[in-house]
Design a protein around this motif. Structure first.
Motif, PDB file in Angstrom:
ATOM      1  N   ASN A  82     -68.364 110.506  11.943  1.00 32.76           N
ATOM      2  CA  ASN A  82     -68.255 111.894  12.382  1.00 32.76           C
ATOM      3  C   ASN A  82     -69.102 112.769  11.462  1.00 32.76           C
ATOM      4  O   ASN A  82     -69.774 112.257  10.563  1.00 32.76           O
ATOM      5  N   ARG A  83     -69.048 114.086  11.663  1.00 35.71           N
ATOM      6  CA  ARG A  83     -69.972 114.987  10.953  1.00 35.71           C
ATOM      7  C   ARG A  83     -69.826 114.889   9.431  1.00 35.71           C
ATOM      8  O   ARG A  83     -70.767 115.161   8.698  1.00 35.71           O
ATOM      9  N   ASP A  84     -68.649 114.490   8.949  1.00 38.89           N
ATOM     10  CA  ASP A  84     -68.464 114.361   7.499  1.00 38.89           C
ATOM     11  C   ASP A  84     -69.326 113.231   6.909  1.00 38.89           C
ATOM     12  O   ASP A  84     -69.490 113.139   5.697  1.00 38.89           O
ATOM     13  N   ASP A  85     -69.823 112.357   7.779  1.00 39.72           N
ATOM     14  CA  ASP A  85     -70.643 111.235   7.305  1.00 39.72           C
ATOM     15  C   ASP A  85     -72.140 111.563   7.304  1.00 39.72           C
ATOM     16  O   ASP A  85     -72.950 110.696   6.967  1.00 39.72           O
ATOM     17  N   ALA A  86     -72.508 112.780   7.689  1.00 38.52           N
ATOM     18  CA  ALA A  86     -73.935 113.110   7.874  1.00 38.52           C
ATOM     19  C   ALA A  86     -74.753 112.873   6.598  1.00 38.52           C
ATOM     20  O   ALA A  86     -75.859 112.326   6.669  1.00 38.52           O
ATOM     21  N   ASP A  87     -74.229 113.254   5.440  1.00 41.49           N
ATOM     22  CA  ASP A  87     -74.999 113.068   4.197  1.00 41.49           C
ATOM     23  C   ASP A  87     -75.215 111.585   3.896  1.00 41.49           C
ATOM     24  O   ASP A  87     -76.312 111.180   3.521  1.00 41.49           O
ATOM     25  N   LEU A 119     -74.009 113.201  15.264  1.00 42.09           N
ATOM     26  CA  LEU A 119     -72.635 112.931  14.815  1.00 42.09           C
ATOM     27  C   LEU A 119     -71.665 114.005  15.306  1.00 42.09           C
ATOM     28  O   LEU A 119     -70.513 113.717  15.623  1.00 42.09           O
ATOM     29  N   ARG A 120     -72.141 115.242  15.368  1.00 46.16           N
ATOM     30  CA  ARG A 120     -71.259 116.322  15.837  1.00 46.16           C
ATOM     31  C   ARG A 120     -71.087 116.288  17.347  1.00 46.16           C
ATOM     32  O   ARG A 120     -70.038 116.651  17.872  1.00 46.16           O
ATOM     33  N   THR A 121     -72.147 115.874  18.054  1.00 51.89           N
ATOM     34  CA  THR A 121     -72.109 115.948  19.516  1.00 51.89           C
ATOM     35  C   THR A 121     -71.468 114.712  20.143  1.00 51.89           C
ATOM     36  O   THR A 121     -70.767 114.807  21.146  1.00 51.89           O
TER      37      THR A 121
END
Ligand SMILES: CC(C)(COP(=O)(O)OP(=O)(O)OC[C@H]1O[C@@H](n2cnc3c(N)ncnc32)[C@H](O)[C@@H]1OP(=O)(O)O)[C@@H](O)C(=O)NCCC(=O)NCCS
Length: 259
Positions: A55-60, A85-87
């Motif tokens: 999810n978006r928390d994994d972007a980095d 990841l957000r979409t």
């Protein structure tokens, strides 16, 4: 009156008993290829890998891994990863290991290299390390196109179910845009484990009719080994072009059966 077999010397004239050849089949092994299972267990014992949806928390972490694994002209940008990841994070999977900063072995240099999130447990020093990921979107096209690889410039302010570029919620094809394993852990089966587990989930959940991807010619055999079929040269110009279209079609004969 019963016969006296000893007196008749009947027993002595009989041939001696011998153990008959055992023609019964060998007991079936629990696992079809026990040596393969043993090999895999040994190869991965120090990592104890596990999968989670991203999810978006994994972007980095995905951005870091993407740039560690791909050439700069092929790696997706941080913004593109965050968009995906957000979409449609439900289409994206990570493979992780966990370790303390004080550990030794194959993960030790990695766990010290950057700040990873803590594993969701009481031990905050135990870090969750992303070692492989799959990032995907859906498209109405049956093969990957440059539009499906792009993303709307206004995605942060204007959510669209079916934009002309990027993720199309109504698409029937899951487009695999990024599959990678950290270079420290190549050739240990992780890429195959990740790809096969993910493909099976996409197939069995009924969220798409096929998976499509583009790859370099050198990886065609690897994808074929993992259930994909070569379609032919791709028209995509992303990263300089020269890609091959590959598809795993769930509707083609024998590949989709109700269980
Ligand atoms: C492609 C990638 C994900 C593979 O991950 P991996 O964990 O090293 O792969 P696996 O260990 O599951 O598979 C390697 C096996 O496939 C075999 N293999 C490699 N290339 C092959 C090919 N072209 N045809 C058939 N088999 C191939 C290897 O010999 C090895 O076999 P072995 O396990 O019997 O030794 C990894 O190399 C990677 O991240 N590359 C950089 C990013 C990338 O190019 N991604 C693909 C984008 S299209």
């Amino acid at each position: 009156m019963p016969r006296d077999l000893l007196a008749e010397k009947t027993l002595q004239s009989m041939p001696t008993l011998e153990k008959a050849e055992d023609l019964s089949p060998a007991p079936m092994s629990l696992f079809r290829k026990p040596t393969l299972l043993e090999d895999r267990f040994k190869k991965l014992a120090d990592l104890r890998p596990y999968s989670l949806l991203l999810n978006r928390d994994d972007a980095d972490d995905c951005d870091w891994l993407e740039h560690a694994a791909f050439d700069a002209n092929e790696a997706a940008s941080r913004e593109k990863i965050e968009y995906r990841l957000r979409t449609c994070g439900e289409l994206c999977t990570g493979i992780f290991t966990s370790a303390y900063a004080t550990c030794s072995g194959s993960v030790s240099s990695l766990v010290k290299a950057r700040k990873f999130p803590s594993v969701d447990s009481m031990a905050s020093d135990r870090k969750r390390i992303l070692i492989g990921h799959i990032i995907a979107t859906k498209s109405k096209s049956p093969i990957v196109t440059d539009d499906s690889m792009a993303f709307p410039s206004d995605w942060r302010t204007k959510y669209q179910l079916g934009p002309s570029t990027g993720h199309d919620e109504e698409g029937e094809t899951v487009c695999l845009h990024s599959l990678c394993v950290h270079p420290d852990f190549h050739q240990r089966g992780l890429g195959g484990v990740l790809l096969r587990g993910w493909s099976q989930r996409i197939r069995d959940s009924g969220m798409a009719k096929r998976i499509a991807l583009i790859c370099r010619e050198r990886l065609v055999g690897w994808y074929e080994k993992n259930g994909f079929k070569k379609v032919g040269p791709s028209k995509c110009q992303y990263g300089g072009g020269d890609w091959v279209d590959m598809v795993m079609d769930f509707e083609s004969a024998g590949e989709y059966e109700d269980c």
